[in-house]
Design a protein around this motif. Structure first.
Motif, PDB file in Angstrom:
ATOM      1  N   VAL A   1      -0.325 -61.791  60.828  1.00 10.57           N
ATOM      2  CA  VAL A   1       0.868 -60.995  59.612  1.00 10.57           C
ATOM      3  C   VAL A   1       0.595 -59.779  60.166  1.00 10.57           C
ATOM      4  O   VAL A   1       1.536 -58.923  60.019  1.00 10.57           O
ATOM      5  CB  VAL A   1       0.644 -61.814  58.026  1.00 10.57           C
ATOM      6  CG1 VAL A   1       1.134 -60.704  56.999  1.00 10.57           C
ATOM      7  CG2 VAL A   1       1.005 -62.581  57.217  1.00 10.57           C
ATOM      8  N   GLU A   2      -0.402 -59.367  59.544  1.00 10.74           N
ATOM      9  CA  GLU A   2      -0.992 -58.003  60.816  1.00 10.74           C
ATOM     10  C   GLU A   2       0.483 -57.328  61.486  1.00 10.74           C
ATOM     11  O   GLU A   2       0.402 -56.133  61.852  1.00 10.74           O
ATOM     12  CB  GLU A   2      -2.417 -57.387  60.745  1.00 10.74           C
ATOM     13  CG  GLU A   2      -2.999 -57.657  59.745  1.00 10.74           C
ATOM     14  CD  GLU A   2      -2.892 -56.603  58.190  1.00 10.74           C
ATOM     15  OE1 GLU A   2      -2.003 -55.205  59.052  1.00 10.74           O
ATOM     16  OE2 GLU A   2      -2.854 -56.754  57.146  1.00 10.74           O
ATOM     17  N   LYS A   3      -0.116 -58.447  63.042  1.00  7.32           N
ATOM     18  CA  LYS A   3       1.217 -58.186  64.534  1.00  7.32           C
ATOM     19  C   LYS A   3       2.287 -57.446  63.689  1.00  7.32           C
ATOM     20  O   LYS A   3       2.732 -57.390  64.154  1.00  7.32           O
ATOM     21  CB  LYS A   3       0.463 -59.410  65.387  1.00  7.32           C
ATOM     22  CG  LYS A   3      -1.035 -58.942  65.256  1.00  7.32           C
ATOM     23  CD  LYS A   3      -0.883 -60.081  66.864  1.00  7.32           C
ATOM     24  CE  LYS A   3      -2.714 -60.490  67.024  1.00  7.32           C
ATOM     25  NZ  LYS A   3      -2.997 -61.444  67.947  1.00  7.32           N
ATOM     26  N   ILE A   4       2.110 -58.768  62.852  1.00  2.91           N
ATOM     27  CA  ILE A   4       3.946 -58.689  62.860  1.00  2.91           C
ATOM     28  C   ILE A   4       4.661 -58.120  61.774  1.00  2.91           C
ATOM     29  O   ILE A   4       5.165 -56.944  62.380  1.00  2.91           O
ATOM     30  CB  ILE A   4       4.060 -60.661  62.404  1.00  2.91           C
ATOM     31  CG1 ILE A   4       4.006 -62.145  62.827  1.00  2.91           C
ATOM     32  CG2 ILE A   4       6.060 -59.740  61.065  1.00  2.91           C
ATOM     33  CD1 ILE A   4       4.189 -62.781  61.576  1.00  2.91           C
ATOM     34  N   VAL A   5       3.565 -56.791  60.773  1.00  2.00           N
ATOM     35  CA  VAL A   5       4.079 -55.932  60.250  1.00  2.00           C
ATOM     36  C   VAL A   5       4.005 -55.157  60.921  1.00  2.00           C
ATOM     37  O   VAL A   5       4.925 -53.518  60.516  1.00  2.00           O
ATOM     38  CB  VAL A   5       3.287 -55.782  58.907  1.00  2.00           C
ATOM     39  CG1 VAL A   5       3.317 -54.663  58.003  1.00  2.00           C
ATOM     40  CG2 VAL A   5       3.235 -57.116  58.278  1.00  2.00           C
ATOM     41  N   ALA A   6       3.327 -55.039  61.834  1.00  2.00           N
ATOM     42  CA  ALA A   6       2.694 -53.879  62.810  1.00  2.00           C
ATOM     43  C   ALA A   6       4.492 -53.727  63.780  1.00  2.00           C
ATOM     44  O   ALA A   6       4.649 -52.590  64.286  1.00  2.00           O
ATOM     45  CB  ALA A   6       1.406 -53.908  63.554  1.00  2.00           C
ATOM     46  N   ALA A   7       4.471 -54.924  64.572  1.00  2.00           N
ATOM     47  CA  ALA A   7       6.425 -54.477  65.074  1.00  2.00           C
ATOM     48  C   ALA A   7       6.791 -54.362  64.323  1.00  2.00           C
ATOM     49  O   ALA A   7       8.187 -53.765  64.784  1.00  2.00           O
ATOM     50  CB  ALA A   7       5.674 -56.240  65.894  1.00  2.00           C
ATOM     51  N   MET A   8       7.398 -54.824  62.830  1.00 10.32           N
ATOM     52  CA  MET A   8       8.359 -54.753  62.152  1.00 10.32           C
ATOM     53  C   MET A   8       7.703 -54.267  60.285  1.00 10.32           C
ATOM     54  O   MET A   8       7.993 -55.511  59.708  1.00 10.32           O
ATOM     55  CB  MET A   8       9.418 -55.821  61.901  1.00 10.32           C
ATOM     56  CG  MET A   8       9.088 -56.706  63.120  1.00 10.32           C
ATOM     57  SD  MET A   8      10.652 -58.242  62.798  1.00 10.32           S
ATOM     58  CE  MET A   8       9.380 -59.578  62.576  1.00 10.32           C
ATOM     59  N   PRO A   9       7.468 -53.168  60.297  1.00  7.21           N
ATOM     60  CA  PRO A   9       7.015 -52.563  59.316  1.00  7.21           C
ATOM     61  C   PRO A   9       7.989 -53.332  57.603  1.00  7.21           C
ATOM     62  O   PRO A   9       8.103 -53.085  56.633  1.00  7.21           O
ATOM     63  CB  PRO A   9       6.860 -51.151  59.293  1.00  7.21           C
ATOM     64  CG  PRO A   9       7.494 -50.759  60.805  1.00  7.21           C
ATOM     65  CD  PRO A   9       7.425 -51.845  61.449  1.00  7.21           C
ATOM     66  N   ASP A  10       9.221 -53.206  58.505  1.00 13.00           N
ATOM     67  CA  ASP A  10      10.168 -52.857  56.671  1.00 13.00           C
ATOM     68  C   ASP A  10      10.489 -54.643  56.917  1.00 13.00           C
ATOM     69  O   ASP A  10      11.475 -54.666  56.167  1.00 13.00           O
ATOM     70  CB  ASP A  10      11.829 -52.447  57.549  1.00 13.00           C
ATOM     71  CG  ASP A  10      11.649 -51.138  56.781  1.00 13.00           C
ATOM     72  OD1 ASP A  10      10.609 -50.022  56.440  1.00 13.00           O
ATOM     73  OD2 ASP A  10      12.481 -50.134  58.382  1.00 13.00           O
ATOM     74  N   ALA A  11       9.556 -56.039  57.597  1.00 10.55           N
ATOM     75  CA  ALA A  11      10.047 -56.969  57.551  1.00 10.55           C
ATOM     76  C   ALA A  11      10.487 -57.221  56.084  1.00 10.55           C
ATOM     77  O   ALA A  11       9.241 -57.301  55.580  1.00 10.55           O
ATOM     78  CB  ALA A  11       9.547 -57.614  58.757  1.00 10.55           C
TER      79      ALA A  11
END
Length: 193
Positions: free
Chosen positions: A170-180
């Motif tokens: 999840v950290e990687k996803i949020v890092a890549a897409m902060p507004d997800a």
């Protein structure tokens, strides 16, 4: 103190560059963040921090002045040396580090290789007030931006996934897409778990 170096870029790798300044080549350690935003020109300018130790003088370079300031803040924390600070700036964007410290998000800081729970807590404890003051942040707005991540983690836990492994993904996803959105984070996480 060497505060900036500008000259011809002679060598470039993800961890260091060599810049020729009037015939003298300076080997400068860089983060992946700096590597990714280095201009594609022969002539470059890096803001530097000279670290003097008993057995070495090491230059660390940054394209952005703000990244250098974060580096200086990080190395002021007991338990975080220059290499760990560089790893932090390679693993996360400088803004993400600032937000994690400001919002007291131990999980984000701890997700970085080489940082344990105690060091992450110490970094937050030592730097939170400084970061809030320097970057003029509002604690409330920062903590709200993590609610999607927290909801996604809770949902993944309910689905039977181990929280530790879920957090990393999840950290990687949020890092890549902060507004997800929560849904997007969960869908992406399910693909990677």
């Amino acid at each position: 103190m060497i505060t900036q170096v500008q000259g011809k870029l002679v060598e470039k790798s993800p961890t260091e560059v060599v810049i020729d300044c009037g015939g003298v080549g300076y080997q400068i350690n860089i983060s992946l963040h700096t590597f990714s935003i280095l201009p594609n020109t022969d002539f470059v300018k890096l803001f530097t921090h000279l670290l003097v130790k008993e057995d070495s003088h090491t230059l660390y370079g940054f394209v952005e002045k703000s990244e250098r300031e974060i580096f200086k803040l990080l190395i002021s924390v007991s338990g975080i040396g220059a290499n760990i600070a560089r790893t932090m700036l390679s693993s996360l964007e400088p803004k993400q580090i600032i937000h994690a410290i400001a919002s007291g998000d131990v999980g984000v800081i701890q997700s970085i290789k080489g940082i344990g729970a105690k060091t992450a807590q110490r970094a937050i404890l030592d730097l939170k007030d400084k970061v809030l003051k320097i970057y003029d942040l509002d604690e409330v707005s920062i903590s709200q931006s993590n609610t999607n991540k927290d909801e996604a983690l809770s949902a993944l836990e309910v689905l039977g996934f181990v929280r530790k492994s879920s957090e990393k993904v999840v950290e990687k996803i949020v890092a890549a897409m902060p507004d997800a959105t929560v849904e997007t984070i969960i869908k992406q996480a399910l693909k990677n778990l």
